[in-house]
Design a protein around this motif. Structure first.
Motif, PDB file in Angstrom:
ATOM      1  N   ARG A  76       0.847  -1.190   0.000  1.00 54.12           N
ATOM      2  CA  ARG A  76       0.000   0.000   0.000  1.00 54.12           C
ATOM      3  C   ARG A  76       0.885   1.243   0.000  1.00 54.12           C
ATOM      4  NH1 ARG A  76      -2.551   3.215   4.380  1.00 54.12           N
ATOM      5  NH2 ARG A  76      -1.800   1.712   5.900  1.00 54.12           N
ATOM      6  N   THR A  77       0.504   2.208  -0.800  1.00 62.01           N
ATOM      7  CA  THR A  77       1.326   3.402  -0.909  1.00 62.01           C
ATOM      8  C   THR A  77       1.481   4.097   0.445  1.00 62.01           C
ATOM      9  OG1 THR A  77       1.475   5.578  -1.926  1.00 62.01           O
ATOM     10  CG2 THR A  77      -0.725   4.688  -1.717  1.00 62.01           C
ATOM     11  N   GLY A  78       2.710   4.512   0.737  1.00 60.84           N
ATOM     12  CA  GLY A  78       2.962   5.253   1.967  1.00 60.84           C
ATOM     13  C   GLY A  78       3.234   4.389   3.189  1.00 60.84           C
ATOM     14  N   PRO A 694     -12.921   6.936  -1.115  1.00 62.25           N
ATOM     15  CA  PRO A 694     -12.472   5.681  -0.496  1.00 62.25           C
ATOM     16  C   PRO A 694     -11.161   5.088  -1.037  1.00 62.25           C
ATOM     17  CG  PRO A 694     -14.326   5.293  -1.981  1.00 62.25           C
ATOM     18  CD  PRO A 694     -14.122   6.770  -1.942  1.00 62.25           C
ATOM     19  N   HIS A 695     -10.673   5.564  -2.180  1.00 65.67           N
ATOM     20  CA  HIS A 695      -9.558   4.854  -2.806  1.00 65.67           C
ATOM     21  C   HIS A 695      -8.230   5.581  -2.636  1.00 65.67           C
ATOM     22  CE1 HIS A 695     -12.819   2.593  -4.277  1.00 65.67           C
ATOM     23  NE2 HIS A 695     -13.230   3.513  -5.143  1.00 65.67           N
ATOM     24  N   ALA A 696      -7.192   4.791  -2.401  1.00 67.58           N
ATOM     25  CA  ALA A 696      -5.845   5.359  -2.276  1.00 67.58           C
ATOM     26  C   ALA A 696      -5.312   5.619  -3.684  1.00 67.58           C
ATOM     27  CB  ALA A 696      -4.934   4.397  -1.530  1.00 67.58           C
ATOM     28  N   ALA A 697      -4.787   6.830  -3.908  1.00 71.29           N
ATOM     29  CA  ALA A 697      -4.266   7.147  -5.236  1.00 71.29           C
ATOM     30  C   ALA A 697      -2.789   7.488  -5.148  1.00 71.29           C
ATOM     31  CB  ALA A 697      -5.031   8.323  -5.836  1.00 71.29           C
ATOM     32  N   THR A 698      -2.112   7.267  -6.257  1.00 74.53           N
ATOM     33  CA  THR A 698      -0.693   7.632  -6.331  1.00 74.53           C
ATOM     34  C   THR A 698      -0.407   8.145  -7.739  1.00 74.53           C
ATOM     35  OG1 THR A 698       1.558   6.860  -5.902  1.00 74.53           O
ATOM     36  CG2 THR A 698       0.082   5.291  -6.950  1.00 74.53           C
ATOM     37  N   THR A 699       0.519   9.096  -7.856  1.00 73.67           N
ATOM     38  CA  THR A 699       0.853   9.634  -9.175  1.00 73.67           C
ATOM     39  C   THR A 699       2.208   9.085  -9.620  1.00 73.67           C
ATOM     40  OG1 THR A 699       2.005  11.552  -8.270  1.00 73.67           O
ATOM     41  CG2 THR A 699      -0.353  11.803  -8.677  1.00 73.67           C
ATOM     42  N   TYR A 700       2.439   9.114 -10.912  1.00 72.93           N
ATOM     43  CA  TYR A 700       3.719   8.604 -11.426  1.00 72.93           C
ATOM     44  C   TYR A 700       3.953   9.064 -12.850  1.00 72.93           C
ATOM     45  CZ  TYR A 700       0.432   5.100 -13.184  1.00 72.93           C
ATOM     46  OH  TYR A 700      -0.643   4.473 -13.762  1.00 72.93           O
ATOM     47  N   GLY A 776      -3.940   4.421 -10.048  1.00 76.45           N
ATOM     48  CA  GLY A 776      -2.694   4.980 -10.572  1.00 76.45           C
ATOM     49  C   GLY A 776      -2.968   6.129 -11.526  1.00 76.45           C
ATOM     50  N   ILE A 777      -2.333   7.261 -11.260  1.00 70.55           N
ATOM     51  CA  ILE A 777      -2.613   8.448 -12.080  1.00 70.55           C
ATOM     52  C   ILE A 777      -1.312   9.037 -12.619  1.00 70.55           C
ATOM     53  CG2 ILE A 777      -3.790  10.685 -12.148  1.00 70.55           C
ATOM     54  CD1 ILE A 777      -5.276   9.842  -9.606  1.00 70.55           C
ATOM     55  N   PRO A 778      -1.015   8.848 -13.908  1.00 63.24           N
ATOM     56  CA  PRO A 778       0.180   9.467 -14.481  1.00 63.24           C
ATOM     57  C   PRO A 778       0.073  11.001 -14.387  1.00 63.24           C
ATOM     58  CG  PRO A 778      -0.705   7.806 -15.970  1.00 63.24           C
ATOM     59  CD  PRO A 778      -1.714   8.007 -14.884  1.00 63.24           C
ATOM     60  N   ILE A 779       1.220  11.654 -14.248  1.00 68.64           N
ATOM     61  CA  ILE A 779       1.198  13.108 -14.056  1.00 68.64           C
ATOM     62  C   ILE A 779       1.074  13.872 -15.371  1.00 68.64           C
ATOM     63  CG2 ILE A 779       2.551  13.041 -11.943  1.00 68.64           C
ATOM     64  CD1 ILE A 779       4.997  13.912 -13.588  1.00 68.64           C
ATOM     65  N   HIS A 780       1.285  13.190 -16.495  1.00 68.95           N
ATOM     66  CA  HIS A 780       1.455  13.921 -17.753  1.00 68.95           C
ATOM     67  C   HIS A 780       0.151  14.466 -18.336  1.00 68.95           C
ATOM     68  CE1 HIS A 780       5.362  12.205 -17.361  1.00 68.95           C
ATOM     69  NE2 HIS A 780       4.857  11.015 -17.354  1.00 68.95           N
ATOM     70  N   TRP A 781       0.324  15.200 -19.381  1.00 72.23           N
ATOM     71  CA  TRP A 781      -0.739  15.826 -20.187  1.00 72.23           C
ATOM     72  C   TRP A 781      -1.298  17.075 -19.518  1.00 72.23           C
ATOM     73  CZ3 TRP A 781      -1.161  10.446 -19.132  1.00 72.23           C
ATOM     74  CH2 TRP A 781      -0.695   9.632 -20.178  1.00 72.23           C
ATOM     75  N   GLY A 782      -1.736  17.960 -20.391  1.00 69.15           N
ATOM     76  CA  GLY A 782      -2.325  19.206 -19.942  1.00 69.15           C
ATOM     77  C   GLY A 782      -3.120  19.760 -21.103  1.00 69.15           C
ATOM     78  N   TYR A 783      -3.307  21.041 -21.125  1.00 62.94           N
ATOM     79  CA  TYR A 783      -4.144  21.591 -22.202  1.00 62.94           C
ATOM     80  C   TYR A 783      -3.350  22.426 -23.191  1.00 62.94           C
ATOM     81  CZ  TYR A 783      -4.176  24.857 -18.288  1.00 62.94           C
ATOM     82  OH  TYR A 783      -3.804  25.638 -17.230  1.00 62.94           O
TER      83      TYR A 783
END
Ligand code: SF4
Lengths: 820, 197
Positions: A76-78, A694-700, A776-783
């Motif tokens: 688990r993250t952290g 409710p969900h644990a998230a992490t970026t990468y 899991g949430i990648p950090i990339h992309w924008g507008y």
């Protein structure tokens, strides 16, 4: 890298990329090297293929590194402190520690004060009201001469070893499994593989990155790993070490040069407001040895400091004015870090801000807060080769950046600068190598180098002060500016300056001249505290000597066949490639193992396949310790007062945790989250609860992209065109989400939308009796740029940082997922 | 001892196994053969050694640019590849490094100094002198208004906390050093770089 320095003495990767091939075991945790450092990662594969090494990955996701690992365990993250703390306990209780190394090279035998203690998650001295520790008791017991007491049998109940044993004994396999969600058998398997490297001729290297630093307990996670490596005798060895894989191309160099609120070049530090007395300032930092006769190299602090002041203020810096001590800004806050700054900015306490190659709107947590803060600035200056979201924070980009432009009164300047290919200079890679490169073409349009922009602003300000007077101007008017073209100092001139030169002849103790006036110094040993030398960054001394620029060296020969390539570029300090390499030899000076040897005593001096990180003539009989920057000469299991939240690492939950309390201290709310962390009121109000999110998230990161830059590049945009998030199969089934669906991911602070990647690679975990899903949430992309327009990931992340470094907790927070 | 290998052989050797056949490790660079197999596309190119600007592996790259060095002829980079001599990367680049040319030539590269005036919705092109003078003026005014020479306890602090700076972790050491030197001479303490996050 605040976990490494209090343990080993320096906050940098201890070994280097190529040396990874010498490892027998590679533990990748808190990082995903195959994805984020792909070419460096080849040396892991090299170790597997040619050194029969094994690779272990412990990570919330079965990631690209895990895909080629020999063993993978989910976590688990952290919760890495629990995982590694349990491992430390296991090694001690099953007697799989490197006794001789621990006794000779660590502080295990030193005795801690009687009134030091730890109870239900808090160390002695906690002030609950202010959320701060009084660290008075976090010390050794000293004799009359100020040396620490010790017990070499390691049996004294208050020796560091016994305290550490008791501290971690609570981390039993069952407890660890319940905290981390790692199944017991997997835990045990990893622990056993790691324990096997305790022998002399086997080493484990640990590779980590932002997956460890970006937690409210990040520095202590790193410290736990550092302690583990000391117990196993893996420091200073070939294929060993704790290897911080830095994220950006020159993040190491900028840290070495002290571009952080409280630092000066070479890990020297600015004085605090109450440090009014120059001598006391120096004394506090020239740390004396705490065991008799240790090197304790910071004792020469004044040499480095005075040389810096001579480089900056030239003749104006004299002994009589304490080398311009009053001119240095003094700190009224421990850190003016970015979270602190954006908090102040959001209250209107900051008027101007300069972003040089930095995109805070995309890179800092809680985008809504960042936007609100930037909108209160009077002026913002953005210096960048590319368009950035920050420079255009006032522009309405529909749902992606929904601002009211007319109401934003910030004056914004956008200044085009050169990219790497259009300038000369050096960068420091993760291995501490200073590599020089050259401009290949002119920049586009009217872009000019950063140095010209900075000089342009500075020289104009200087002129205004000359013409108009104004606030205190001694320092800025007397700043040494020995550049041939003042409006554009050259890279060569600046590099020669941070290396340093002699202003007068420099003599050694026997009155022999070691460096003549006007000559470049060869190493930091030539620097003096009497004003006879100037050096802008003492740890870089040696990079540009009288023989010229050492950073351009391109001899890639490896005469010892161990991967050191001492003739390639130049590595700080003093071209040493493996830090603390004295520890690769036994106390008597012979290598622990031939295949792990780095330096050894040849009867007269230290020699080997690397530059000794040790006084070359210090005989083993002098018994000086290998961790020469530490006052004990030893690796520190006990961090003393150098960490904010305690001398030993303890598991605390992330500020947004998917469980109700800290399983280590279920009944003490003060010990739920890091008790030493600083939380601003508006940020606390913006934390979500697990009932709602409710969900644990992490970026990468992904291998095809670099932050928010490469979305401006065609090739990268083709490779990874659109924002996605990763959701485990079980959760996706529960929510009725199938691969390719669009989903909304929300946190207390906002939401993003993305394509769902439904995967087997993230599994539900059983944590403290509850099922936890991780996203899991990648950090990339924008507008902006060439990829499909998307929300910035940091819309979601919480604004709270590590207690020591204030690095934001990007890696553990709470979200909810909804199908669109 | 000299050893002649062509570039192609060199790569082949590299592919067999880095440890067993490490030509580069032994100091043999395939220099003499360099031109021979790049006859067409890269003939006449100027090759400049550099490093990838993204992550901290610091892979070696070769930048190929054309331009005959004459006045009025401008070099432009048209090919980027890994530096085979580099002891860490040995000619390899990851997808990021492989796309460096697209970064250098990105449509999003900024070409002129610009300003967005308060409350407006557009960028206005301005001259360098205008931009730098206006910025210096803002900074001086803010500094003069908010500089603290003594704190409430009477300590000499000589600091300026109302203008801050973020320094770039992809900039050179030389830029970073100059930044540090200038920033502190102004008394600025609000300074960080990407190492903070
Ligand atoms: S090519 Fe890839 S691995 Fe190499 S420095 Fe660039 S980003 Fe890092």
């Amino acid at each position: 890298m605040a976990g490494l320095a209090p343990t080993f003495g320096r906050g940098a990767m201890t070994n280097h990329w190529v040396d990874i091939r010498n490892a027998d075991l590679i533990l990748v945790m808190g990082g995903n090297a195959a994805e984020a450092h792909p070419v460096g990662f080849r040396w892991v594969m090299e170790a597997k293929e040619h050194n029969d090494a094994r690779l272990i990955v412990v990570d919330p996701r079965f990631n690209r590194t895990a895909a080629v690992a020999d063993y993978y365990a989910e976590i688990r993250t952290g919760t890495d402190i629990a995982f590694l703390g349990g491992l430390i306990s296991y090694l001690i209780e099953t007697d799989q520690i490197h006794h001789e190394y621990v006794r000779a090279y660590t502080d295990a035998s030193l005795i801690v004060r009687e009134d030091f203690g730890f109870e239900d998650g808090l160390f002695t001295g906690y002030d609950a009201e202010n959320g701060e520790y009084d660290k008075e008791t976090w010390r050794y017991e000293y004799d009359d001469e100020g040396y620490a007491l010790r017990d070499d049998t390691l049996t004294h109940p208050r020796c560091v070893f016994q305290l550490m044993r008791v501290h971690f004994s609570r981390y039993t396999p069952d407890v660890v499994s319940s905290v981390c969600g790692t199944p017991r058998d997997k835990l045990q398997h990893v622990w056993d593989m790691v324990a096997a490297t305790v022998v002399n001729d086997k080493t484990m290297t640990i590779l980590y990155a932002l997956g460890w630093t970006q937690h409210s307990i990040g520095s202590q996670i790193i410290r736990t790993a550092a302690m583990l490596q000391l117990l196993l005798g893996n420091m200073g060895m070939r294929g060993g070490g704790v290897n911080a894989l830095r994220g950006h191309s020159n993040i190491q160099g900028l840290t070495d040069l002290g571009l952080l609120s409280d630092l000066l070049p070479g890990y020297m530090s600015l004085p605090e407001a109450d440090e009014q007395d120059y001598e006391a300032y120096i004394l506090d930092r020239s740390r004396p040895d705490l065991l008799p006769g240790e090197v304790s190299y910071w004792r020469y602090y004044e040499r480095f400091h005075v040389s810096l002041m001579k480089a900056w203020f030239g003749d104006a810096a004299t002994e009589a004015n304490n080398w311009c001590y009053d001119w240095l800004p003094k700190l009224s806050e421990t850190l003016y870090d970015v979270l602190h700054t954006f908090e102040r900015m959001s209250h209107g306490d900051i008027n101007g801000y300069i972003c040089q190659g930095f995109n805070p709107l995309a890179a800092f947590p809680h985008k809504a807060k960042t936007t609100a803060a930037l909108s209160r600035l009077k002026y913002l200056v953005v210096i960048d080769p590319l368009r950035t979201e920050t420079a255009e924070f006032w522009k309405n980009h529909g749902e992606f950046n929904d601002v009211n432009t007319a109401e934003i009164g910030t004056e914004v300047f956008r200044l085009p600068t050169t990219a790497f290919a259009e300038e000369d200079g050096s960068i420091v890679n993760s291995s501490r190598w200073l590599q020089w490169f050259w401009a290949a073409a002119p920049p586009p349009g009217e872009a000019i180098p950063d140095t010209a922009i900075l000089a342009g602003i500075f020289l104009r300000m200087q002129q205004m002060y000359r013409d108009e007077g104004g606030a205190f101007s001694d320092a800025l008017l007397n700043l040494s500016w020995p550049y041939r073209y003042p409006a554009e100092p050259s890279a060569n001139e600046l590099a020669r300056e941070y290396n340093g030169w002699a202003l007068e002849d420099v003599v050694d103790e026997q009155r022999n001249i070691v460096c003549r006036a006007g000559e470049q110094v060869e190493d930091f040993g030539m620097l003096r505290a009497d004003g006879s030398t100037a050096s802008g960054c003492w740890i870089f001394a040696g990079c540009w000597t009288n023989e010229g620029n050492q950073m351009i060296r391109r001899d890639n020969s490896d005469p010892y066949g161990v991967g050191q390539t001492l003739g390639w570029a130049w590595s700080w300090p003093a071209n040493r490639r493996i830090l603390y390499n004295r520890a690769s030899a036994r106390p008597d000076g012979t290598p622990w193992a031939e295949r792990k040897a780095v330096v050894w005593w040849n009867g007269n001096r230290w020699v080997g396949n690397d530059v000794p990180d040790f006084p070359v003539e210090s005989a083993p009989t002098e018994a000086q310790g290998p961790f020469i920057m530490n006052q004990t000469g030893r690796g520190q299991f006990f961090a003393r007062d150098r960490m904010v939240e305690g001398p030993f690492p303890e598991h605390y939950e992330p500020f947004e945790t998917p469980i109700a309390n800290n399983p280590m201290h279920p009944n003490n709310p003060l010990a739920k989250n890091n008790p030493g962390a600083r939380v601003f009121e508006q940020d606390r109000a913006n934390f979500g609860s697990f009932e709602e999110f409710p969900h644990a998230a992490t970026t990468y990161r992904l291998t095809e992209h670099f932050h928010y830059w490469t979305m401006h590049n065609r090739l990268n945009a083709i490779a990874q065109p659109e924002k996605f998030v990763e959701i485990g199969e079980t959760l996706a089934n529960e929510l009725g989400i199938v691969k390719g669906d669009r989903v909304r991911v929300s946190s207390k602070r906002g939401h993003i939308e993305a394509v769902a990647v439904v995967t087997k690679r993230i599994r539900p975990l059983q944590v403290a009796g509850r099922t936890v899903h991780q996203i899991g949430i990648p950090i990339h992309w924008g507008y902006l740029g060439e990829t499909k327009r998307a929300h910035l990931t940091n819309t979601l992340t919480p604004s709270v940082g590590d207690a020591n470094t204030q690095t934001p907790e990007f890696k553990s927070f709470l979200v909810r997922v909804d199908k669109l | 001892m000299t050893l002649k290998v062509t570039r192609r052989q060199f790569f082949k050797l590299g592919a067999v196994g880095m440890a067993t056949s490490s030509m580069a490790m032994m100091g043999f660079a395939p220099e003499p053969a360099l031109a021979s197999i790049r006859q067409f596309k890269l003939t006449g190119a100027k090759i400049t050694r550099s490093n990838c600007t993204y992550c901290s592996v610091g892979c070696g790259v070769l930048l190929y640019s054309r331009g005959d060095g004459a006045i009025n002829s401008i070099d432009s980079i048209y090919h980027v590849e890994g530096d085979p001599d580099h002891p860490v990367s040995r000619g390899s680049l990851c997808p990021k490094g492989a796309g460096l040319l697209d970064y250098i030539q990105s449509e999003s590269r900024l070409k002129y100094p610009q300003v967005r005036e308060p409350g407006t919705d557009e960028w206005k092109r301005i001259s360098w002198d205008d931009a730098l003078t206006r910025i210096a003026r803002h900074m001086k005014d803010d500094r003069d208004a908010n500089f603290v020479d003594q704190d409430a306890e009477g300590n000499t602090v000589n600091h300026w906390t109302t203008t801050g700076m973020l320094a770039a972790s992809a900039s050179t050491n030389e830029t970073a050093y100059l930044t540090q030197k200038i920033v502190r001479s102004l008394g600025m303490v609000v300074l960080d770089n990407q190492a903070r996050v």
